[in-house]
Structures are given as structure tokens and as C-alpha cells.
Design a protein around this motif. Structure first.
Motif, mmCIF file in Angstrom:
data_model
loop_
_atom_site.group_PDB
_atom_site.id
_atom_site.type_symbol
_atom_site.label_atom_id
_atom_site.label_comp_id
_atom_site.label_asym_id
_atom_site.label_seq_id
_atom_site.Cartn_x
_atom_site.Cartn_y
_atom_site.Cartn_z
ATOM 1 N N GLN A 1 0.830 -1.209 0.000
ATOM 2 C CA GLN A 1 0.000 0.000 0.000
ATOM 3 C C GLN A 1 0.864 1.259 0.000
ATOM 4 O O GLN A 1 0.546 2.255 -0.664
ATOM 5 N N ILE A 2 1.981 1.239 0.730
ATOM 6 C CA ILE A 2 2.887 2.396 0.748
ATOM 7 C C ILE A 2 3.482 2.633 -0.633
ATOM 8 O O ILE A 2 3.579 3.768 -1.110
ATOM 9 N N SER A 3 3.870 1.532 -1.307
ATOM 10 C CA SER A 3 4.451 1.676 -2.641
ATOM 11 C C SER A 3 3.418 2.225 -3.629
ATOM 12 O O SER A 3 3.737 3.066 -4.479
ATOM 13 N N LYS A 4 2.165 1.764 -3.520
ATOM 14 C CA LYS A 4 1.121 2.267 -4.413
ATOM 15 C C LYS A 4 0.831 3.737 -4.130
ATOM 16 O O LYS A 4 0.650 4.549 -5.058
ATOM 17 N N ALA A 5 0.823 4.109 -2.830
ATOM 18 C CA ALA A 5 0.589 5.514 -2.480
ATOM 19 C C ALA A 5 1.693 6.388 -3.033
ATOM 20 O O ALA A 5 1.465 7.520 -3.491
ATOM 21 N N SER A 6 2.933 5.894 -2.999
ATOM 22 C CA SER A 6 4.071 6.649 -3.550
ATOM 23 C C SER A 6 3.888 6.899 -5.031
ATOM 24 O O SER A 6 4.226 7.973 -5.540
ATOM 25 N N GLU A 7 3.409 5.875 -5.726
ATOM 26 C CA GLU A 7 3.179 6.032 -7.169
ATOM 27 C C GLU A 7 2.129 7.105 -7.443
ATOM 28 O O GLU A 7 2.286 7.946 -8.335
ATOM 29 N N TYR A 8 1.037 7.099 -6.661
ATOM 30 C CA TYR A 8 -0.016 8.088 -6.864
ATOM 31 C C TYR A 8 0.481 9.501 -6.570
ATOM 32 O O TYR A 8 0.164 10.467 -7.284
ATOM 33 N N VAL A 9 1.289 9.641 -5.508
ATOM 34 C CA VAL A 9 1.845 10.954 -5.159
ATOM 35 C C VAL A 9 2.747 11.455 -6.268
ATOM 36 O O VAL A 9 2.746 12.635 -6.630
ATOM 37 N N SER A 10 3.571 10.556 -6.838
ATOM 38 C CA SER A 10 4.484 10.957 -7.907
ATOM 39 C C SER A 10 3.714 11.411 -9.142
ATOM 40 O O SER A 10 4.122 12.335 -9.843
ATOM 41 N N SER B 1 9.128 14.391 -8.474
ATOM 42 C CA SER B 1 9.106 13.309 -7.494
ATOM 43 C C SER B 1 10.424 12.554 -7.485
ATOM 44 O O SER B 1 10.940 12.185 -6.424
#
Length: 350
Positions: free
Chosen positions: A19-28, A36
Motif C-alpha cells: 500500500q505504501i508503494s502504491k501511495a508513492s506512485e499516486y503521489v508521484s 518526485s
């Protein structure tokens, strides 16, 4: 139930990381890929320095914590072992220096030369000078270390001094058998086909060889004389074992059907090592340094280093294995029987 909770925790950790990795992708995506990426580079550069500092502190702390528990602090207990320690220290200094230099540069370069709009990277595909440096220098250094190692190896496995004490050690699953020559200084020959523990012949000694009649056989414990070279003749009765003498810095494989040898000179008695280490329970250990089966961990022997008079007294107290196999030939028993016969004859005359 404990196993279930452990599996659930592991699955939960993976889900959190995902979930953290997916959130990072969305933020980028929201911020823009380039912006980013630059932010991530700065963060990673900071972590590189943090990991470098934490790693160096960890190395120092582990060394402080565990070095006193190593055999280095006791020093080698043999003349040859001191040479091994010297060689090992040289190897540690050389490789340790290279390790610290390369690791510090690795983390520092990752921080200093992170992506920057103010700097243009330089690319090159080949450099003969660089290739020569990073292959030639390590090759020379390692060759020198190998030559030193071979020098000591050939010394310890060469012919022992003529004055050396001869001891045979035989490994089997999972123990050690020790055999000493008698007054003739010669070990009797063996034949594996004659091995029969039930008839007091666990080593397969050929009793037809007169040299075997005064040989002494004991299990587990080896007695040697201080400041006198000891030549070990090493055998195995089943699988490959390894005679490991950590305090003397020596080891040699015990190979079925192929006797091997090595020699060393102990310089401290067991009593002296007890005083030196401050451990009243200190013992010189014989370890099996080759995984030899599920009982491998139990395959432990003891070496007692003592003075020549103490060793002579020990040998005088032992009975040759030949008389254990043929008790009727034991001179002590024959003498007792003769004495009994004479006493009976005298009583009859009276």
C-alpha cells in the motif's frame, strides 16, 4: 495458534509495504514524475549517509562486544599457531582497509553525486588504466597472501621433527579414538577387515604385528607433552571428518581409507591455560570441523597438555590394547596366577 498469528503478521507487513508503494506512485503522478524523482534522490542520498554512519557505529560496537569472546584474546597455544595468527591479522588488516575505503566511498559517492541540474554526468565505456589498477593490484595482494598460506601449510603437513611425539587419531560417527605407540615408538599396522569392537579391536589392529602389542588405545582424550612436537596420523572409519584444534589454530580432514598427517608444538600446559584465561574449567578441544551427520555436534574430544613426567606417568598407568583383546596373555594376570599356584602348592605340601 501462535503460528497462525505469525503468518497473519507477515501477510499484514507485506500488505502495508504494498500500500505504501502504491501511495508513492499516486503521489508521484500528482506531483509530476521529474519532481518526485528528484525529491526521492535527495531522500535516498540522505539515507546513504545515515546508513554509512550507522553501519560504522555497528561495526565498532559488534567488535567491542564480540572480540573479547573470540580465541584471539587467548592467543595461539602452539608455535605454529602463532604464525597462523600473524597471517590472519595481516589478512584482516589488508581486507579490512579495503572494505572501509570502498564502503565509505560507495555511500559518499551516492550522496555527493546524486542527480543535479547543475552537473552533467560523464560517460565512458572503457579504460585500460582503470582495468589494470582494479584487477592487477588485488591479484598481486591476494597472490602474496596465498603464498604465505601455502608456505605455512607445507610446513605443518611436511615431515615432523624426528623427536616428535606420535599420536594416531581416528574419527567415526560420532567420536574420536586415540592410539599411542608403546616403548618401541612404532604403531602396529591396521586392517579395516579386522575391525571388531566386540572383541576389543575397534580400530582393526593386526595383532600378528608384534609392533601392535604395546600400543595404547583410549577414547576421546588425547595426552601430549608441552614444548614437544606432536605428529598426528589422522584416519576415519566411515565418512569424512575433520580434526579441528582451534586453540592450536590447526585442522586437517580425516578421510576414509587415506591417512593424513599434520604436526604442531604446544607451548602451554592445560594448567597454564587455566591460569592464563582465568577459567578453571578450560580445556583444549578436539572439534569435528566437517559436517558428518546428525550427531556431528556431539563429536568432541579433549587434549590434555602436560609435562613429560606427567605424560610418562599417564602412559605407565595404561594397559596395552593387546592385553584387553587377549587377557590370558596379560603379564600381570599371569604373574597373579603363578603366585596363586605357588601358594596352593605350598599349602598342599604343608
Amino acid at each position: 495458534m501462535t503460528d497462525f498469528f505469525l503468518i497473519a503478521i507477515i501477510v499484514l507487513i507485506f500488505l502495508v509495504i504494498f500500500q505504501i508503494s502504491k501511495a508513492s506512485e499516486y503521489v508521484s503522478i500528482l506531483k509530476g514524475e521529474e519532481k518526485s524523482r528528484k525529491q526521492n534522490n535527495k531522500i535516498n542520498g540522505f539515507f546513504m549517509i545515515a546508513f554509512l554512519i550507522a553501519g560504522l557505529i555497528g561495526v565498532w560496537y559488534c567488535n567491542k562486544l564480540y572480540y573479547p569472546k573470540t580465541l584471539f584474546t587467548q592467543g595461539a597455544a602452539s608455535v605454529e599457531g602463532k604464525s597462523i595468527d600473524t597471517m590472519l591479522w595481516i589478512t584482516i588488516v589488508v581486507t579490512g582497509t579495503v572494505f572501509f575505503i570502498t564502503q565509505i566511498l560507495l555511500f559518499w559517492f551516492s550522496f555527493k553525486y546524486q542527480e543535479s541540474d547543475k552537473r552533467k554526468p560523464l560517460y565512458f565505456t572503457h579504460s585500460n588504466k582503470l582495468e589494470l589498477i582494479w584487477t592487477g593490484i588485488p591479484a598481486i595482494v591476494l597472490t602474496v597472501l596465498v603464498v604465505f598460506g601455502l608456505k605455512y601449510w607445507f610446513k605443518f603437513t611436511s615431515d615432523a621433527p624426528k623427536t616428535a611425539q606420535l599420536v594416531e587419531i581416528t574419527g567415526h560417527q560420532f567420536g574420536w579414538e586415540i592410539r599411542y605407540p608403546g616403548k618401541d615408538g612404532v604403531l602396529g599396522r591396521k586392517n579395516y577387515k579386522l575391525t571388531n569392537p566386540a572383541k576389543a579391536n575397534p580400530l582393526g589392529v593386526d595383532w600378528s604385528d608384534a609392533a601392535s602389542h604395546d600400543d595404547i588405545h583410549v577414547a576421546t582424550t588425547m595426552h601430549v607433552v608441552v614444548n614437544k612436537p606432536v605428529k598426528l596420523v589422522i584416519n576415519s572409519q566411515d565418512v569424512i571428518h575433520d580434526v579441528g584444534l582451534p586453540h592450536f589454530r590447526m585442522k586437517m580432514d580425516a578421510v576414509p581409507g587415506t591417512p593424513t598427517t599434520m604436526w604442531f608444538t604446544p607451548i602451554y600446559t592445560t594448567a597454564q591455560m587455566k591460569e592464563k584465561t582465568g577459567n578453571p574449567d578450560f580445556t583444549y578441544e578436539i572439534a569435528c570441523d566437517q559436517l558428518c551427520g546428525r550427531g556431528h555436534y556431539t563429536m568432541r574430544g579433549v587434549i590434555i597438555v602436560e609435562t613429560q613426567p606427567e605424560f610418562d606417568a599417564y602412559m605407565a598407568s595404561q594397559k596395552p590394547e593387546y592385553y584387553k583383546a587377549f587377557p590370558d596373555l596379560d603379564p600381570d594376570k599371569v604373574a597373579v596366577n603363578d603366585s596363586t599356584s605357588k601358594s596352593v602348592a605350598q599349602n598342599i605340601k604343608k
